[in-house]
Design a protein around this motif. Structure first.
Motif, PDB file in Angstrom:
ATOM      1  N   PHE A 245     127.514  99.655 101.153  1.00  0.00           N
ATOM      2  CA  PHE A 245     128.715 100.415 101.432  1.00  0.00           C
ATOM      3  C   PHE A 245     128.334 102.088 101.160  1.00  0.00           C
ATOM      4  CE2 PHE A 245     131.914 102.520 100.726  1.00  0.00           C
ATOM      5  CZ  PHE A 245     133.548 101.974 101.813  1.00  0.00           C
ATOM      6  N   ALA A 246     127.495 102.395  99.629  1.00  0.00           N
ATOM      7  CA  ALA A 246     126.874 103.873  99.583  1.00  0.00           C
ATOM      8  C   ALA A 246     126.406 104.612 100.808  1.00  0.00           C
ATOM      9  CB  ALA A 246     126.974 103.889  98.570  1.00  0.00           C
ATOM     10  N   ARG A 247     125.096 103.570 100.686  1.00  0.00           N
ATOM     11  CA  ARG A 247     124.169 103.945 102.235  1.00  0.00           C
ATOM     12  C   ARG A 247     125.089 104.140 103.298  1.00  0.00           C
ATOM     13  NH1 ARG A 247     121.207 100.354 101.027  1.00  0.00           N
ATOM     14  NH2 ARG A 247     122.107  99.069 103.338  1.00  0.00           N
ATOM     15  N   ASP A 248     125.855 103.162 103.594  1.00  0.00           N
ATOM     16  CA  ASP A 248     126.393 103.213 105.013  1.00  0.00           C
ATOM     17  C   ASP A 248     127.526 104.466 105.260  1.00  0.00           C
ATOM     18  OD1 ASP A 248     124.449 101.363 106.223  1.00  0.00           O
ATOM     19  OD2 ASP A 248     126.346  99.927 105.973  1.00  0.00           O
TER      20      ASP A 248
ATOM     21  N   SER B  38     118.997 109.208  97.741  1.00  0.00           N
ATOM     22  CA  SER B  38     118.286 108.175  98.976  1.00  0.00           C
ATOM     23  C   SER B  38     118.718 108.583 100.741  1.00  0.00           C
ATOM     24  CB  SER B  38     117.486 107.015  98.709  1.00  0.00           C
ATOM     25  OG  SER B  38     116.733 106.077  99.542  1.00  0.00           O
ATOM     26  N   ILE B  39     119.485 108.161 101.144  1.00  0.00           N
ATOM     27  CA  ILE B  39     119.867 107.666 102.442  1.00  0.00           C
ATOM     28  C   ILE B  39     120.156 110.056 102.676  1.00  0.00           C
ATOM     29  CG2 ILE B  39     122.584 107.943 102.322  1.00  0.00           C
ATOM     30  CD1 ILE B  39     120.371 106.851 105.002  1.00  0.00           C
ATOM     31  N   THR B  40     120.078 110.641 102.026  1.00  0.00           N
ATOM     32  CA  THR B  40     120.822 111.088 102.026  1.00  0.00           C
ATOM     33  C   THR B  40     119.356 111.974 103.178  1.00  0.00           C
ATOM     34  OG1 THR B  40     122.552 111.981 101.598  1.00  0.00           O
ATOM     35  CG2 THR B  40     120.995 114.192 101.702  1.00  0.00           C
ATOM     36  N   GLU B  41     118.582 111.969 101.686  1.00  0.00           N
ATOM     37  CA  GLU B  41     116.679 113.113 101.961  1.00  0.00           C
ATOM     38  C   GLU B  41     116.468 112.118 103.069  1.00  0.00           C
ATOM     39  OE1 GLU B  41     113.187 113.898  98.946  1.00  0.00           O
ATOM     40  OE2 GLU B  41     113.647 111.871  99.214  1.00  0.00           O
ATOM     41  N   SER B  42     116.285 110.817 103.224  1.00  0.00           N
ATOM     42  CA  SER B  42     115.713 110.058 104.791  1.00  0.00           C
ATOM     43  C   SER B  42     116.247 110.591 106.124  1.00  0.00           C
ATOM     44  CB  SER B  42     116.225 108.430 104.698  1.00  0.00           C
ATOM     45  OG  SER B  42     116.934 108.640 104.881  1.00  0.00           O
TER      46      SER B  42
ATOM     47  N   ALA C 251     112.872 118.739  98.233  1.00  0.00           N
ATOM     48  CA  ALA C 251     113.703 119.892  99.114  1.00  0.00           C
ATOM     49  C   ALA C 251     114.052 119.839  98.687  1.00  0.00           C
ATOM     50  CB  ALA C 251     111.650 120.021  99.838  1.00  0.00           C
ATOM     51  N   LEU C 252     115.017 118.838  99.583  1.00  0.00           N
ATOM     52  CA  LEU C 252     116.311 118.371  99.962  1.00  0.00           C
ATOM     53  C   LEU C 252     116.994 118.268  98.671  1.00  0.00           C
ATOM     54  CD1 LEU C 252     115.860 116.968 103.228  1.00  0.00           C
ATOM     55  CD2 LEU C 252     116.261 119.118 102.250  1.00  0.00           C
TER      56      LEU C 252
ATOM     57  N   LEU D 245     123.039 114.564 118.185  1.00  0.00           N
ATOM     58  CA  LEU D 245     122.363 114.860 117.231  1.00  0.00           C
ATOM     59  C   LEU D 245     121.197 114.148 117.364  1.00  0.00           C
ATOM     60  CD1 LEU D 245     124.226 111.679 114.916  1.00  0.00           C
ATOM     61  CD2 LEU D 245     123.903 114.293 114.408  1.00  0.00           C
ATOM     62  N   VAL D 246     120.297 115.059 117.123  1.00  0.00           N
ATOM     63  CA  VAL D 246     118.345 114.816 117.217  1.00  0.00           C
ATOM     64  C   VAL D 246     117.608 113.547 117.064  1.00  0.00           C
ATOM     65  CG1 VAL D 246     116.228 115.873 117.303  1.00  0.00           C
ATOM     66  CG2 VAL D 246     118.340 117.363 117.871  1.00  0.00           C
ATOM     67  N   ASP D 247     118.030 113.603 115.972  1.00  0.00           N
ATOM     68  CA  ASP D 247     116.691 112.142 115.267  1.00  0.00           C
ATOM     69  C   ASP D 247     117.973 110.809 114.031  1.00  0.00           C
ATOM     70  OD1 ASP D 247     117.074 113.705 113.103  1.00  0.00           O
ATOM     71  OD2 ASP D 247     115.167 114.614 112.178  1.00  0.00           O
ATOM     72  N   ILE D 248     119.035 111.259 114.472  1.00  0.00           N
ATOM     73  CA  ILE D 248     120.001 110.248 114.109  1.00  0.00           C
ATOM     74  C   ILE D 248     120.719 109.379 114.996  1.00  0.00           C
ATOM     75  CG2 ILE D 248     121.793 109.615 112.003  1.00  0.00           C
ATOM     76  CD1 ILE D 248     121.074 112.622 110.728  1.00  0.00           C
TER      77      ILE D 248
END
Length: 442
Positions: free
Chosen positions: A112-115, A144-148, A188-189, A421-424
């Motif tokens: 749930f948090a990731r999505d 994790s999802i934010t960095e990815s 870095a992020l 969005l470019v890469d999402i």
């Protein structure tokens, strides 16, 4: 920027947001200027013609009708709650919390948090936010999802005495949280911090430990405080002190502290806040929806308190579009003091450099200057909401959620181009959102 080493971004106007005075009535506007980006950083800012001549082999993005400015910094958010948007009506905070906690106990999980965070990041990028502060359960999934996804964030891990879907007791909250802090120490992020939900839900022992560890590992402390009368009265009943007074005695109140709202302050509490060097985060939309006291922005800024701007969660504020909060902040300040409302320039600073200062990231982001990270957004002025363009500052603030963000870069990487969005994979993000909607309705 994915395949070139140097990119020149030229625009009709550049707003570096370089003013040192939080209550400034004007901001610098550079005409026909460009920004040169190499890898993650800004390496030059100057007249477009000069920089194009200096870097003849660089790629060039020409935005002839646009405003370039720093990416917005959403200084308070519970991003995963994007999946709970629209489930509740505006109502007093205690009732809203009871409704939300019931839903969370049944549904909140790592997936749930990731999505939910992925959905929130998509909304934030498309509306010009390049960095957000998050304080919610399952911070491991959020980080994790934010960095990815290539987004910048400060993730605060919760500390509480109460069991939740993520941890059963305060010791487990500390253990899991410190593991996250260590895991992202070199990111870095992603930066991390302590996120005790509110003063009244954390014991003196835990707060003393938070204060000690925050100093030891140099991490911020992020929490709600002085939002409504019941919270203050509860603290007085339990501890004999108002929340700010209690945290001051426990050593929690310091320049590392990020206080959300701080809307109800008597003279003593206000003085403690000012003297501590803590920052305050103003979330005007959430304050209105939850009927809590909003931050006295102009008054605090005059006393030297640094302020950032936040949306709070989309479940209570209805949006993660930080532009929508700018006009609300100005209007609420006018309600408090019609003679001396918050200026539009000051509001823009709160949403950029003020937010970066709140998170302790102002050496990296929040303004456009050589050496800083290339967190940049472009606003297309060829739209009815910004025409006729008679005052860039006022109209950016007054346009609110209608400000048309066309391009976004985070750490030099293009994340939005021509409003897309470019890469999402937005379709995949929306499909998961729809799946959760059906689960919540079942």
């Amino acid at each position: 920027m994915t395949s070139v080493e140097i990119e020149i971004i030229s625009a009709r106007w550049v707003l570096p947001i370089d003013q040192n005075q939080p209550l400034a009535n004007k901001i610098t506007v550079l005409e026909n200027h460009a920004i040169v980006v190499e890898e993650r950083c800004i390496i030059a800012i100057g007249p477009s013609d000069e920089l194009l001549a200096r870097y003849p082999d660089a790629s060039h993005t020409a935005l002839n009708h646009h405003i370039l400015m720093p990416g917005l910094v959403n200084a308070h958010n519970l991003t995963a709650m994007s999946l709970l948007k629209g489930l509740t009506n505006p109502q007093p905070l205690p009732k809203w919390l009871n409704d939300i906690w019931t839903i969370e106990r049944q549904w909140l999980s790592e997936s749930f948090a990731r999505d939910g965070v992925a959905l929130g990041i998509a909304e934030m990028l498309l509306s010009g936010t390049t960095c957000f502060s998050d304080s919610y359960l399952f911070p491991n999934a959020s980080a994790s999802i934010t960095e990815s996804l290539g987004m910048r964030a400060q993730i605060h891990f919760p500390i509480s005495e109460q069991a939740s879907n993520w941890a059963q007791n305060s010791e487990e909250y500390f253990e899991k949280g410190l593991e996250i802090a260590d895991e992202y120490r070199q990111s870095a992020l992603i930066t991390t911090g302590f996120g005790p939900y509110s003063a009244n839900r954390v014991s003196n022992k835990s707060f003393e430990r938070i204060a000690m560890l925050a100093e030891e590992i140099d991490r911020p402390i992020h929490l709600y405080m002085h939002q409504h009368e019941a919270e203050i009265n509860d603290s007085i009943d339990k501890y004999g002190l108002q929340p700010i007074q209690r945290l001051s005695e426990l050593g929690v109140l310091s320049p590392r502290t990020q206080v959300i709202q701080a809307g109800l302050l008597d003279t003593n509490s206000e003085q403690l806040l000012v003297e501590s060097g803590a920052s305050v985060i103003h979330c005007p939309g959430a304050s209105l929806n939850l009927q809590t006291a909003y931050s006295p922005s102009t008054k605090l800024l005059k006393q030297g308190v640094n302020m950032g701007l936040g949306t709070d969660s989309a479940a209570c504020g209805n949006t993660l579009n930080l532009f929508s909060q700018l006009n609300l902040a100005v209007m609420l300040s006018a309600e408090a003091d019609i003679q001396k409302p918050l200026s539009c320039a000051a509001a823009l600073r709160m949403a950029t450099l003020g937010g970066a200062e709140t998170l302790g990231l102002d050496s990296e982001i929040g303004s456009l200057s050589v050496g800083k990270q290339a967190d940049i957004i472009a606003i297309d002025t060829q739209t009815p909401s910004l025409q006729p363009l008679q005052s860039i500052t006022r109209q950016l603030v007054n346009a609110g959620a209608d400000a048309p963000v066309s391009h976004v870069w985070v750490a030099g990487q293009r994340k939005v181009s021509d409003g897309q969005l470019v890469d999402i994979d937005l379709n995949a993000v929306l499909a998961k959102s729809d799946w959760w909607k059906k689960q919540l309705a079942s």
